[in-house]
Design an enzyme around this catalytic site. Structure first.
Site, PDB file in Angstrom:
ATOM      1  N   CYS A  53      -6.328 -27.835   6.923  1.00  0.00           N
ATOM      2  CA  CYS A  53      -5.169 -27.015   7.325  1.00  0.00           C
ATOM      3  C   CYS A  53      -4.218 -27.829   8.211  1.00  0.00           C
ATOM      4  O   CYS A  53      -4.536 -28.928   8.635  1.00  0.00           O
ATOM      5  CB  CYS A  53      -5.634 -25.752   8.056  1.00  0.00           C
ATOM      6  SG  CYS A  53      -6.025 -26.026   9.799  1.00  0.00           S
ATOM      7  N   ASP A  68      -7.656  -7.767   0.584  1.00  0.00           N
ATOM      8  CA  ASP A  68      -6.670  -8.030   1.625  1.00  0.00           C
ATOM      9  C   ASP A  68      -7.360  -7.836   2.947  1.00  0.00           C
ATOM     10  O   ASP A  68      -8.273  -7.013   3.075  1.00  0.00           O
ATOM     11  CB  ASP A  68      -5.489  -7.063   1.543  1.00  0.00           C
ATOM     12  CG  ASP A  68      -5.874  -5.669   2.022  1.00  0.00           C
ATOM     13  OD1 ASP A  68      -6.559  -4.947   1.263  1.00  0.00           O
ATOM     14  OD2 ASP A  68      -5.530  -5.300   3.168  1.00  0.00           O
ATOM     15  N   CYS A 115      -5.958 -28.618  11.645  1.00  0.00           N
ATOM     16  CA  CYS A 115      -7.102 -29.539  11.630  1.00  0.00           C
ATOM     17  C   CYS A 115      -6.737 -30.900  11.051  1.00  0.00           C
ATOM     18  O   CYS A 115      -7.345 -31.909  11.401  1.00  0.00           O
ATOM     19  CB  CYS A 115      -8.261 -28.937  10.833  1.00  0.00           C
ATOM     20  SG  CYS A 115      -9.003 -27.488  11.610  1.00  0.00           S
ATOM     21  N   CYS A 135     -11.731 -29.473   7.631  1.00  0.00           N
ATOM     22  CA  CYS A 135     -10.718 -28.538   7.139  1.00  0.00           C
ATOM     23  C   CYS A 135      -9.411 -29.298   6.915  1.00  0.00           C
ATOM     24  O   CYS A 135      -9.092 -30.241   7.640  1.00  0.00           O
ATOM     25  CB  CYS A 135     -10.511 -27.408   8.142  1.00  0.00           C
ATOM     26  SG  CYS A 135      -9.177 -26.275   7.687  1.00  0.00           S
ATOM     27  N   ASP A 186       0.856  -1.182   0.000  1.00  0.00           N
ATOM     28  CA  ASP A 186       0.000   0.000   0.000  1.00  0.00           C
ATOM     29  C   ASP A 186       0.896   1.237   0.000  1.00  0.00           C
ATOM     30  O   ASP A 186       2.123   1.131   0.041  1.00  0.00           O
ATOM     31  CB  ASP A 186      -0.977  -0.031   1.181  1.00  0.00           C
ATOM     32  CG  ASP A 186      -0.264  -0.009   2.522  1.00  0.00           C
ATOM     33  OD1 ASP A 186       0.972   0.184   2.546  1.00  0.00           O
ATOM     34  OD2 ASP A 186      -0.939  -0.198   3.541  1.00  0.00           O
ATOM     35  N   HIS A 222      -4.734 -21.932  10.594  1.00  0.00           N
ATOM     36  CA  HIS A 222      -6.071 -22.405  10.228  1.00  0.00           C
ATOM     37  C   HIS A 222      -6.869 -21.297   9.543  1.00  0.00           C
ATOM     38  O   HIS A 222      -7.486 -21.518   8.498  1.00  0.00           O
ATOM     39  CB  HIS A 222      -6.835 -22.888  11.461  1.00  0.00           C
ATOM     40  CG  HIS A 222      -8.300 -23.054  11.189  1.00  0.00           C
ATOM     41  ND1 HIS A 222      -8.827 -24.177  10.577  1.00  0.00           N
ATOM     42  CD2 HIS A 222      -9.356 -22.204  11.376  1.00  0.00           C
ATOM     43  CE1 HIS A 222     -10.132 -24.016  10.418  1.00  0.00           C
ATOM     44  NE2 HIS A 222     -10.481 -22.825  10.894  1.00  0.00           N
TER      45      HIS A 222
END
Lengths: 436, 436
Positions: free
Chosen positions: A340, A300, A343, A338, A94, A381
């Site tokens: 991830c 974002d 998980c 999930c 930015d 996660h």
């Protein structure tokens, strides 16, 4: 010659949603894309390899923070941001303007730029369109943002209640709203016009100052607050610059959700069809979906890591607060199904074949005793949660099966999201507990 | 029938060093072994998979901390410590006694046990040999420790200077030494005898209370301070219990380094040859080497993670303090040639083929801005450093090439280590900055 190319792959028949791919000097990313935030050249607590494994293809870093520490020249001498932080994919920075307004306790905006006090040592720092562009040239991100004048949200009758709600999700909002309330409505409209005109003049100065158009794509930003005429005026003017991408700024800075939806739906279609469209600092799943359907391609937000650090885990059914007593003996993973690292560690080849999920009970324990593995695993996660969601959003565009998407992601219906404005999340809050 | 079997593989011809392997219900580990510390069921900031990748084969967890939070019953209901924290390899728990003495601001030792105030909520907590054993039975580690009475180091003329030096490496030491100085020498000797006799009586009570000898190996602990006769007396008595392993306790609690070496060299050979010998809470590389050569097989220390969290990185040439200005533009990895995730991410399949080391400059930046990726990466490096060192120590035992080892690990010559006592590091310091 542009540093960036947008490839349109498919369109929704029922909405403005677009499936695409953006090509940069550091590789491509699929759109609609969700960019995790690496404020100070690090996605908090997560090694770059894991950020990539979460599915993220592009990161955002904050010019304001990197300008203060370690300094853009130092980063340039290290070979630029990609090498410095060990992220070989695309990066967006930015301009630093938003933080200069919203974070600095003392700032002064004039027609030439912004002067603010450093949050690090209190020294006086000056940002102008030229300086913001130069700093971003030094950092070397693939996409850099124009230095704009981002006006706060319009004051409204229930500003107190909203400010409180906003403060829960983003303490900055509270500050923005409070500051804003010193303006009367007429003064506010004048401020909006000044900001809009400045944004245009400053855009020209950014274009003129930009030294690396061959490998850094400069995006312009539409301002105009919640006034659709002003938004349209600004969008039309910045289109004339023929830049490689366009962003919608000044959204989710304290205004109510229905206003946000109205602004995004009205503004996104005014931006060039053959360039990526980026909605800055948004947001929750329902907000992302709304904006994708309005034709936005890039997002974002710090929500995955900020909330993760504070024990708030995203699930397809809504957020869960892992510090709650109810999870003390809960042996389930955060979100069953999930994939991830937290998980389903076995899916990532972690340790032994019988590797089990990290349970809610264990994660709660980590947070209750202040162990940093808690923030790490829940951030990991949450990052994956948002990438899985965006991946499913992308898959839904060519099929147009939005009902199916909402069935898989009840959270995107918005029932669970906190009341109050969409969380704007530039990654600039004072460090919350458990952040280091 | 014992839960543990020690296999002797080779001996040094020039020293007492032994190469071996210890077999437990959760797998085997090579000795001499260095155990990272997972105080509260987490090696700070490091996922279990990475702990294993660092080469660690067994972890230590602290009974005292887990007793306070989340509680041993809760851990037992989760299936025990291995499942709770997702570590499928061997685990050792201490008895909680050392922390009860050294951490609690108020504690009272009597012939039956220790009463202390919880550091969490100030409540009064009682630990006895029976309770410490019961808690460890609930936690379910493969190796559990007898509840002993660990006397502080003997006061000596330069106690002030030593306490200061000790406080630099371990603030607890300072407290131990200070408390100790209220005792006059004669009173101190009486305290040592009381502790020794208590340790013996309590050991019998631990043996009697132990409910899981089939899958948890109870280790006894030699006390006796720096008095070699008392050490020998204690070693002889605990040998009579015929336990699966023996530890040397009460070392590195404030006494000078030469005394530590003297005690370890005298005591290790008094312990059974066919059982593993564990030197508790030690230490730096030179200390590990000294003790290995005296015939010690197991070590634990928080140095890798505690120092890592505070920007102190171990290298083969000595520690470097990454916050120092001299590293601001240093593009080298922490220790060139190291194969850890931070120094050689490509070796771990991280991200792209051109993945580079995380540089000292980048790590310094992370620490200067308080990003938790700094503590994570340096802890990871330090864990690997100690495992690489121990691996090389093990390789040196059959070859007896100690000069070669010291050439590869100049740090083990001890020139670099801080002055003052060996760092005892049970993992119980108040959380330092950057810890969460």
């Amino acid at each position: 010659m542009s540093a960036l190319r947008y490839e349109l792959l498919a369109r929704s028949r029922s909405h403005g949603a677009r499936l695409g791919r953006v090509h940069t000097p550091h590789g491509s990313f699929d759109t609609p894309a969700f960019m995790p935030v690496g404020t100070r050249a690090s996605v908090k607590g997560i090694v770059p390899h894991w950020v990539a494994q979460s599915g993220a293809q592009i990161l955002l870093a904050n010019t304001y923070h990197l300008l203060l520490r370690p300094g853009a020249d130092l980063v340039a001498r290290r070979g630029g941001l990609h090498r410095f932080m060990n992220w070989s994919g695309p990066i967006l920075t930015d301009s630093g303007g938003y933080q200069a307004y919203s974070m600095a306790d003392l700032n002064a905006v004039d027609d030439d730029g912004v002067t603010f006090k450093s949050i690090v040592d209190g020294s006086s720092i000056r940002l102008t369109p030229e300086r913001a562009t130069q700093v971003q040239n030094l950092l070397g991100a693939d996409i850099i943002m124009a230095f704009d004048d981002c006006p706060p949200a319009q004051p409204r009758p229930n500003a107190d209640a909203t400010a409180t709600a906003a403060a829960k999700t983003d303490r900055r909002l509270d500050r923005v709203v409070r500051r804003d309330r010193v303006l009367d409505p007429a003064e506010f409209r004048r401020r909006l016009d000044v900001a809009n005109e400045r944004t245009l003049r400053w855009l020209q100065r950014c274009v003129d100052a930009h030294q690396r158009p061959h490998d850094q794509a400069l995006f312009a930003i539409v301002q105009g607050g919640t006034d659709l005429d002003r938004r349209a005026w600004c969008a039309q003017r910045i289109r004339d610059f023929d830049l490689p991408g366009y962003a919608i700024g000044g959204v989710a800075v304290g205004e109510p959700p229905d206003q946000i939806a109205r602004v995004v739906r009205a503004t996104a279609p005014l931006l060039p069809e053959d360039r990526p469209r980026y909605l800055m600092g948004v947001g929750y799943e329902r907000d992302l979906l709304l904006a994708v359907q309005a034709g936005v391609d890039m997002f974002d937000c710090v929500l995955p890591t900020r909330n993760g650090r504070n024990a708030n885990a995203f699930t397809r059914a809504g957020q869960i607060r892992l510090r709650n007593q109810q999870y003390a003996e809960d042996d389930r993973p955060i979100d069953p199904g999930c994939d991830c690292h937290a998980c389903d560690p076995a899916a990532h080849g972690w340790t032994t074949p019988d590797q089990r999920p990290f349970t809610r009970a264990y994660l709660r324990h980590l947070f209750m005793v202040g162990e940093m593995l808690g923030p790490i695993l829940v951030s990991l996660h949450n990052l994956r949660h948002f990438q899985r969601f965006m991946s499913d959003v992308r898959a839904s565009i060519p099929t147009d099966d939005w009902a199916g998407l909402l069935a898989r992601w009840p959270v995107a219906r918005g029932d669970d999201a906190p009341a109050g404005p969409i969380a704007h999340a530039g990654g600039v809050l004072p460090t919350p507990p458990g952040d280091h």
